[in-house]
Design a protein around this motif. Structure first.
Motif, mmCIF file in Angstrom:
data_model
loop_
_atom_site.group_PDB
_atom_site.id
_atom_site.type_symbol
_atom_site.label_atom_id
_atom_site.label_comp_id
_atom_site.label_asym_id
_atom_site.label_seq_id
_atom_site.Cartn_x
_atom_site.Cartn_y
_atom_site.Cartn_z
ATOM 1 N N GLN A 134 15.739 11.473 -5.973
ATOM 2 C CA GLN A 134 16.618 11.093 -4.865
ATOM 3 C C GLN A 134 16.813 12.250 -3.892
ATOM 4 N N GLN A 135 16.830 13.476 -4.401
ATOM 5 C CA GLN A 135 16.949 14.644 -3.522
ATOM 6 C C GLN A 135 15.746 14.779 -2.594
ATOM 7 N N HIS A 136 14.631 14.149 -2.974
ATOM 8 C CA HIS A 136 13.415 14.207 -2.168
ATOM 9 C C HIS A 136 13.193 12.912 -1.389
ATOM 10 N N GLY A 137 14.220 12.076 -1.329
ATOM 11 C CA GLY A 137 14.156 10.872 -0.513
ATOM 12 C C GLY A 137 13.614 9.631 -1.200
ATOM 13 N N TYR A 138 13.355 9.706 -2.493
ATOM 14 C CA TYR A 138 12.872 8.533 -3.219
ATOM 15 C C TYR A 138 14.070 7.783 -3.785
ATOM 16 N N GLU A 139 14.237 6.547 -3.372
ATOM 17 C CA GLU A 139 15.294 5.699 -3.928
ATOM 18 C C GLU A 139 14.685 4.951 -5.106
ATOM 19 N N ILE A 140 14.919 5.470 -6.297
ATOM 20 C CA ILE A 140 14.295 4.919 -7.492
ATOM 21 C C ILE A 140 15.374 4.589 -8.512
ATOM 22 N N SER A 141 15.221 3.441 -9.134
ATOM 23 C CA SER A 141 16.188 3.009 -10.149
ATOM 24 C C SER A 141 15.615 3.278 -11.537
ATOM 25 N N ILE A 169 0.844 -1.202 0.000
ATOM 26 C CA ILE A 169 0.000 0.000 0.000
ATOM 27 C C ILE A 169 0.876 1.248 0.000
ATOM 28 N N LEU A 170 1.899 1.263 0.835
ATOM 29 C CA LEU A 170 2.814 2.401 0.892
ATOM 30 C C LEU A 170 3.533 2.562 -0.443
ATOM 31 N N ARG A 171 3.889 1.462 -1.065
ATOM 32 C CA ARG A 171 4.552 1.506 -2.380
ATOM 33 C C ARG A 171 3.638 2.166 -3.410
ATOM 34 N N LYS A 172 2.349 1.796 -3.421
ATOM 35 C CA LYS A 172 1.401 2.392 -4.364
ATOM 36 C C LYS A 172 1.255 3.894 -4.118
ATOM 37 N N LEU A 173 1.210 4.288 -2.856
ATOM 38 C CA LEU A 173 1.106 5.718 -2.540
ATOM 39 C C LEU A 173 2.330 6.470 -3.048
ATOM 40 N N PHE A 174 3.513 5.934 -2.777
ATOM 41 C CA PHE A 174 4.737 6.595 -3.215
ATOM 42 C C PHE A 174 4.833 6.649 -4.732
ATOM 43 N N LEU A 175 4.370 5.611 -5.415
ATOM 44 C CA LEU A 175 4.381 5.638 -6.881
ATOM 45 C C LEU A 175 3.475 6.749 -7.401
ATOM 46 N N GLY A 176 2.355 6.968 -6.714
ATOM 47 C CA GLY A 176 1.479 8.086 -7.086
ATOM 48 C C GLY A 176 2.172 9.423 -6.876
ATOM 49 N N PHE A 177 2.876 9.559 -5.737
ATOM 50 C CA PHE A 177 3.614 10.799 -5.467
ATOM 51 C C PHE A 177 4.677 11.027 -6.536
ATOM 52 N N ILE A 178 5.359 9.950 -6.924
ATOM 53 C CA ILE A 178 6.396 10.047 -7.946
ATOM 54 C C ILE A 178 5.801 10.505 -9.276
ATOM 55 N N GLN A 179 4.656 9.972 -9.648
ATOM 56 C CA GLN A 179 4.016 10.372 -10.898
ATOM 57 C C GLN A 179 3.630 11.853 -10.866
ATOM 58 N N ILE A 180 3.120 12.315 -9.749
ATOM 59 C CA ILE A 180 2.777 13.736 -9.609
ATOM 60 C C ILE A 180 4.040 14.583 -9.720
ATOM 61 N N TYR A 229 15.075 14.668 -18.865
ATOM 62 C CA TYR A 229 15.454 13.323 -19.272
ATOM 63 C C TYR A 229 15.533 12.432 -18.031
ATOM 64 N N GLY A 230 15.498 11.146 -18.261
ATOM 65 C CA GLY A 230 15.351 10.181 -17.183
ATOM 66 C C GLY A 230 16.375 10.242 -16.073
ATOM 67 N N SER A 231 17.660 10.280 -16.404
ATOM 68 C CA SER A 231 18.669 10.259 -15.338
ATOM 69 C C SER A 231 18.589 11.527 -14.482
ATOM 70 N N TRP A 232 18.199 12.651 -15.088
ATOM 71 C CA TRP A 232 17.997 13.872 -14.297
ATOM 72 C C TRP A 232 16.865 13.656 -13.299
ATOM 73 N N MET A 233 15.770 13.011 -13.747
ATOM 74 C CA MET A 233 14.632 12.790 -12.864
ATOM 75 C C MET A 233 14.992 11.851 -11.719
ATOM 76 N N ILE A 234 15.804 10.850 -11.985
ATOM 77 C CA ILE A 234 16.238 9.945 -10.909
ATOM 78 C C ILE A 234 16.964 10.747 -9.834
ATOM 79 N N GLU A 235 17.880 11.638 -10.245
ATOM 80 C CA GLU A 235 18.612 12.472 -9.285
ATOM 81 C C GLU A 235 17.666 13.413 -8.535
ATOM 82 N N GLU A 236 16.710 14.000 -9.243
ATOM 83 C CA GLU A 236 15.743 14.909 -8.628
ATOM 84 C C GLU A 236 14.926 14.176 -7.570
#
Length: 100
Positions: free
Chosen positions: A37-44, A5-16, A28-35
């Motif tokens: 990460q600055q907000h605490g999302y560990e995303i590959s 459930i928490l994963r689904k919520l965070f995925l929604g936050f990421i999409q927003i 571009y994608g690698s910029w978004m990964i870094e962005e």
């Protein structure tokens, strides 16, 4: 992340978050990964790119390929439909934030 459930919520936050930045300027994608990460999302890349593909499939973002330094880089921009969805999401976020 263990809790589904928490994963689904965070995925929604990421999409927003993605739509928010796509409205500001193409990214571009690698910029978004870094962005993110600055907000605490560990995303590959293995998580981000399927999200971007789904947003493109839903016609919320468009993709433009550009050649930079010998590499093709995909830039994501928001569509009119994406702006509408983002604005609705912002309204709901404000409403929820006020209530909490």
């Amino acid at each position: 992340m263990q809790d589904p459930i928490l994963r689904k919520l965070f995925l929604g936050f990421i999409q927003i978050h993605i739509l928010h930045h796509a409205q500001k300027e193409p990214f571009y994608g690698s910029w978004m990964i870094e962005e993110l990460q600055q907000h605490g999302y560990e995303i590959s890349a293995g998580t981000l790119y399927p999200i971007l593909h789904n947003l493109e499939k839903a016609e919320l973002v468009t993709v433009e390929e550009k050649l930079e330094k010998g590499k093709i880089r995909k830039y994501y921009s928001i569509t009119t439909k994406g702006i509408t969805i983002l604005n609705k999401a912002k309204e709901k976020i404000k409403e929820l934030t006020f209530e909490l």
